[in-house]
Write an enzyme that holds these catalytic residues in place. Structure first.
Site, PDB file in Angstrom:
ATOM      1  N   LYS A  79       0.853  -1.197   0.000  1.00  0.00           N
ATOM      2  CA  LYS A  79       0.000   0.000   0.000  1.00  0.00           C
ATOM      3  C   LYS A  79       0.886   1.243   0.000  1.00  0.00           C
ATOM      4  CE  LYS A  79      -3.937   1.990   2.593  1.00  0.00           C
ATOM      5  NZ  LYS A  79      -4.756   1.870   3.825  1.00  0.00           N
ATOM      6  N   SER A 154      -9.693   2.282   2.975  1.00  0.00           N
ATOM      7  CA  SER A 154      -8.839   2.978   2.043  1.00  0.00           C
ATOM      8  C   SER A 154      -7.929   2.059   1.238  1.00  0.00           C
ATOM      9  CB  SER A 154      -7.972   3.997   2.787  1.00  0.00           C
ATOM     10  OG  SER A 154      -7.106   3.357   3.711  1.00  0.00           O
ATOM     11  N   SER A 178      -9.616  -0.125   7.167  1.00  0.00           N
ATOM     12  CA  SER A 178      -9.093  -0.075   5.799  1.00  0.00           C
ATOM     13  C   SER A 178      -8.413  -1.349   5.302  1.00  0.00           C
ATOM     14  CB  SER A 178      -8.123   1.088   5.637  1.00  0.00           C
ATOM     15  OG  SER A 178      -8.861   2.276   5.606  1.00  0.00           O
TER      16      SER A 178
HETATM   17  N1  GLN Z   1     -12.828   4.387   6.221  1.00  0.00           N
HETATM   18  C1  GLN Z   1     -12.243   4.845   7.447  1.00  0.00           C
HETATM   19  C2  GLN Z   1     -11.896   6.301   7.335  1.00  0.00           C
HETATM   20  O1  GLN Z   1     -12.231   6.870   6.372  1.00  0.00           O
HETATM   21  C3  GLN Z   1     -11.060   4.011   7.797  1.00  0.00           C
HETATM   22  C4  GLN Z   1      -9.808   4.456   7.169  1.00  0.00           C
HETATM   23  C5  GLN Z   1      -8.656   3.599   7.510  1.00  0.00           C
HETATM   24  O2  GLN Z   1      -8.783   2.570   8.166  1.00  0.00           O
HETATM   25  N2  GLN Z   1      -7.498   4.066   7.104  1.00  0.00           N
HETATM   26  O3  GLN Z   1     -11.317   6.882   8.193  1.00  0.00           O
END
Ligand code: GLN
Length: 503
Positions: A79, A154, A178
């Site tokens: 990532k 994400s 994420s």
């Molecule tokens: N979807 C969540 C957010 O927008 C989680 C993001 C993540 O785990 N990096 O914060």
């Protein structure tokens, strides 16, 4: 050789060990696959041009009789939130376009030392803010099961890369879901380890008290093999635990073989069902619960009354920490610099850079976080959110006094269509309702595929959560459930992925 890409990392490992396949062949097969499908999927922001050289050197070392680790020669997608010296690290943001790090993240360094072949950097929502990768500054990733739908976020890039057989293994980061939510919507396995179990050094910070790096794979065993490589104490991360961890791969093997479900106390979280949960997600979940009972697990409903406030608390704590973490992108130290027309003061250059470099979701959260931390409001917002966080931790403590693991669907719906939640941040935020509590409490969680929702034929994931430091328990139970479902279907879920026009 077309089948190389369908092998799990564990299978590939055996074939590499017996020299049936070389690391060069394994790497080439995945590079070919990327060339073939990534114009459709867009899982990668950058594909390595040194992967074949790395693979060649692994083959040479093996040929010379060197004893190599189980993952040596296996391609790994990373990532883009994790910094790497040989490829740009952008965290999905325009402000870091082309940014080259002078050092490797610890997890990257350990992966290289274990002989993994870094094949590319994967797409993500900008600075890991989002649940769909639609907030990437470089365009979205598409779900290999249905190219009109989101791959989660994400870390949609890592999940899609693994689901589309572009890489057998990937690394992700999970601040509020994420890793687990993308796993849920792509039929893959994703693990958020215990906070502090895997180093965050070199992971571009979103919210430091919530961020955790972890594996993204197609099987529980593969995730265990990867966590064994990346996990363990790191003196460069002050929150890194000094524990000596058991092998997660061994735990997964034990789970797949043994009778671990018999007598296991499983808690179903009452608050993570019902309203807002898609019918097909719920029915797959209920079937899995019934299957567990049939295997002798003791299933009971447990209540976590403060989960109701988890998303609200998260969206104060996360923006507060993010606004502080992102202050370093100031046009001086990293990445892009925009000169206002006719020049300007330092502040004006900074403002112009941040205006041009950050996308709307990032700006929204910086504003929210700065406000929540401002003098007169600190106690009312950030302070209250921290208290809620404590209450959620207590909910977990009470639940784990009764049960060995907690389970829920990993997310309330299957993969949604592009644009469906883009204009409504609240709808997007609610997608993480099942995953956020674990981050707030620092406990580990895994998402394992449990089937397809009948109404849309899209993957559904089961989330399993364990007490802090009990990561091995997740691998044991996760592998047991995976083996059970595989026996029932006669194949893994992912091997039946229909998308990409049969490619
Ligand atoms: N979807 C969540 C957010 O927008 C989680 C993001 C993540 O785990 N990096 O914060």
């Amino acid at each position: 050789m077309a089948d190389i890409i369908r092998l799990t990392a564990a299978e590939l490992s055996e074939k590499l060990g017996s020299r049936e396949i070389s690391a060069v062949e394994a790497t080439q097969a995945h590079l070919d696959r990327i060339a073939d499908v990534d114009t459709d999927v867009h899982a990668f922001l950058h594909v390595s041009d040194s992967a074949l050289d790395t693979a060649r050197s692994i083959d040479e070392r093996r040929a010379s009789g060197e004893e190599l680790g189980p993952l040596a020669g296996i391609p790994l997608a990373v990532k883009d939130v994790l910094v790497t010296t040989d490829m740009p690290s952008t965290s999905g943001s325009r402000i870091l376009e082309g940014y080259m790090s002078p050092f490797d993240a610890t997890v990257v360094k350990r992966s290289r030392e274990a002989g993994l072949v870094l094949i590319g950097k994967t797409n993500m929502d900008e600075f890991a803010m989002g649940s769909s990768t639609e907030h990437s500054a470089y365009g979205p990733t598409r779900n290999p099961w249905d190219l009109g739908r989101i791959p989660g976020g994400s870390g949609g890039g890592s999940a899609a890369a693994v689901a589309a057989f572009e890489a057998p293994l990937a690394l992700g980061s999970d601040t509020g879901g994420s890793i687990r939510q993308p796993a849920h919507v792509t039929g893959t396995v994703g693990v958020k380890p215990t906070y502090g179990a895997v180093s965050r050094y070199g992971a571009i910070a979103l919210a430091s008290s919530l961020d955790q790096v972890g594996p993204v794979t197609r099987t529980v065993l593969d995730a265990g093999l990867l966590q064994d490589v990346i996990g363990g104490h790191d003196p460069f991360d002050s929150t890194s635990l000094t524990d000596i961890w058991p092998s997660m791969a061994d735990a997964a093997r034990e789970g797949a073989r043994g009778d671990v479900l018999k007598g296991l106390k499983v808690g179903v979280v009452r608050e993570l069902s019902g309203e807002g949960f898609q019918a097909g997600v719920q029915s797959r979940f209920d079937e899995t619960v019934a299957l567990l009972q049939k295997q002798g697990a003791e299933v009971l409903e447990v209540s976590a009354p403060h989960f109701e406030y988890a998303v609200s608390a998260y969206y104060l704590i996360l923006p507060a920490e993010a606004s502080s973490n992102l202050a370093k992108f100031d046009s001086v130290r990293f990445g892009m610099r925009v000169q206002p027309e006719g020049g300007g003061t330092v502040e004006q250059v900074m403002a112009a850079t941040r205006e041009a470099g950050f996308g709307p979701e990032v700006k929204r959260r910086i504003i929210l976080g700065t406000y929540a931390l401002s003098a007169g409001y600190y106690d009312a917002y950030y302070g209250s959110a921290q208290k809620v966080r404590t209450l959620i931790q207590r909910d977990f403590d009470a639940a784990f006094a009764q049960v060995d693991v907690l389970i829920s669907p990993s997310a309330p719906t299957t993969a949604f269509k592009f644009g469906e939640k883009l204009e409504d941040p609240m709808a997007m935020y609610l997608n993480d309702i099942a995953t956020i509590p674990a981050n707030l409490a620092g406990i580990p969680g895994i998402s394992v595929p449990i089937g397809l929702a009948p109404e849309d034929g899209l993957p559904v994931g089961l989330q399993i959560m364990a007490p802090v430091r009990e990561d091995a328990r997740l691998y044991r139970v996760g592998a047991a459930i995976e083996a059970l479902l595989e026996a029932q279907w006669g194949s893994t879920l992912i091997s039946r992925a229909p998308a990409l026009g049969g490619k």
